[in-house]
Enzyme design. Structure first.
Site, short mmCIF file in Angstrom:
data_model
loop_
_atom_site.label_atom_id
_atom_site.label_comp_id
_atom_site.label_asym_id
_atom_site.label_seq_id
_atom_site.Cartn_x
_atom_site.Cartn_y
_atom_site.Cartn_z
CE LYS A 1 -1.66 -3.68 0.47
NZ LYS A 1 -0.47 -4.37 -0.08
CB THR B 1 0.52 3.21 -9.16
OG1 THR B 1 0.72 1.90 -8.61
CG2 THR B 1 -0.93 3.59 -9.03
NE ARG C 1 1.52 -24.21 -10.33
CZ ARG C 1 1.06 -23.14 -10.99
NH1 ARG C 1 1.84 -22.49 -11.83
NH2 ARG C 1 -0.16 -22.73 -10.83
CB VAL D 1 8.39 0.31 -1.83
CG1 VAL D 1 9.14 -0.72 -1.01
CG2 VAL D 1 7.94 1.46 -0.94
CE1 TYR E 1 -3.07 -0.40 -0.25
CE2 TYR E 1 -3.16 0.53 1.95
CZ TYR E 1 -2.43 0.02 0.90
OH TYR E 1 -1.06 -0.08 1.01
CG ASN F 1 -0.92 -3.36 -13.34
OD1 ASN F 1 -0.20 -2.60 -12.68
ND2 ASN F 1 -2.18 -3.55 -13.07
N GLY G 1 7.23 0.09 -8.96
CA GLY G 1 6.70 1.14 -8.08
C GLY G 1 7.79 1.81 -7.27
#
Ligand code: UDP
Length: 313
Positions: free
Chosen positions: A150, A38, A107, A15, A146, A35, A13
């Site tokens: 978030k 965007t 993990r 950033v 969103y 993925n 992306g």
């Protein structure tokens, strides 16, 4: 020497690609997971041949098993236009996807950063926004997928920290701009620059008196890495953004000036729940990891205009 391994989700992306670049320069082995919904391959094409870089094309909603020391989670559509295209998927990415990353961090005891957002504060009743402010968010509006996604991600980060002693970092990112913003993001800086270069109408939503504070991407990346690397006891949340506040009308005029554009300003309807003002208080970032932005709006815009001029040719 064995290199530190870092996972950057959303690494292709706007950033994320700048962060990949910077951590590669710092000598890390970078796994860039994206993925490409965007994110764009063009953003990382120049990195793909580097031996310390690997692209993993995957959705964070699927379980991930990768041994890394550090994780930066930047995976989520971030512009209102894109996160509202598939709102259910936006919530999933910020809840199910974040859970998967926190499980991964548990993990392998990896330190993990969440790219949170000023949207946490909604349409703020406190100005400027301090980290102690709980916000004014509509839970059922068009921005909620969103904003609430978030907010839930922050909750999960702090619960994993308290319950499983994870080393977490939660950073609230304010409006950021610079080279590699998506052309079709619908964001104010990219829209205005593209419109100005093409001498098309500049589309102000509302009357242009509402405000934002714009941080140049290089400053943001400095803040992100400094925060990540500072004392583990400082988890945040911490605001990172530029506290210089401009009205949207001022921004439009500045961009018209800098591009010598013939564009005219037109006023369109303000979208629902659009925050009326936004400006970070960044004194916590300054006190804890000595960060403040150094790029003023004009010089950041000039670099961004150069980028868009090249791309649009
Ligand atoms: N905006 C605008 N014209 C545009 C795009 C956005 O006036 O072509 C406004 C938008 O309504 C908001 C501000 O600019 O008030 C910042 O919008 P952006 O989508 O960049 O970010 P966010 O709303 O998430 O801060």
């Amino acid at each position: 020497m064995i290199k530190k391994k870092v996972l950057i989700t959303g690494g292709a992306g706007f950033v994320g690609s700048h962060l990949c670049e910077r951590l590669l320069k710092k000598g890390y082995f970078v796994y860039c997971l994206d993925n490409l919904v965007t994110g764009k391959l063009q953003n990382i094409n120049h990195l793909i041949k580097q031996p310390n870089f690997e692209l993993i094309q995957k959705n964070i909603n699927e379980p991930i098993n990768l041994k890394v020391e550090e994780i930066y989670n930047l995976a989520s559509p971030a512009s209102p236009k894109h996160y509202q295209l598939d709102p259910v998927e936006t919530v999933k990415t910020n809840v199910q996807g974040v859970l998967n990353l926190l499980e991964l961090s548990k993990r392998y005891n990896s330190k993990i950063l969440q790219a949170s957002t000023s949207e946490i504060y909604g349409d703020p009743l406190e100005h400027p926004q301090n980290e102690t402010y709980w916000g004014n968010v509509n839970p059922i509006g068009p921005r909620s997928c969103y904003d609430e996604g978030k907010r839930c991600a922050e909750t999960l980060f702090f619960d994993f920290h308290r319950q499983h002693k994870l080393r977490i970092k939660v950073m609230r990112i304010f409006n950021t701009y610079g080279p590699r913003m998506n052309l079709d993001d619908g964001r104010v800086v990219s829209n205005f620059i593209i419109q100005a270069i093409n001498n098309e109408n500049i589309t102000i939503y509302g009357d242009g008196t509402h405000t934002r504070s714009f941080c140049f991407v290089d400053d943001l990346i400095n803040g992100m890495i400094s925060f990540f690397d500072c004392d583990d006891n400082f988890t945040g949340p911490v605001n990172v953004g530029n506290p210089e506040e401009y009205s949207i009308l001022e921004l439009a005029r500045k961009i018209i000036d800098l591009t010598n554009s013939k564009s005219k300003i037109v006023f369109l309807k303000l979208p629902d729940d659009d925050p009326k003002k936004r400006k970070p208080n960044i004194s916590l970032a300054k006190a804890k990891f000595n960060w403040e932005p150094t790029t003023n709006l004009e010089s950041g815009l000039i670099k961004t205009i150069q980028y868009f001029s090249k791309i649009l040719k």
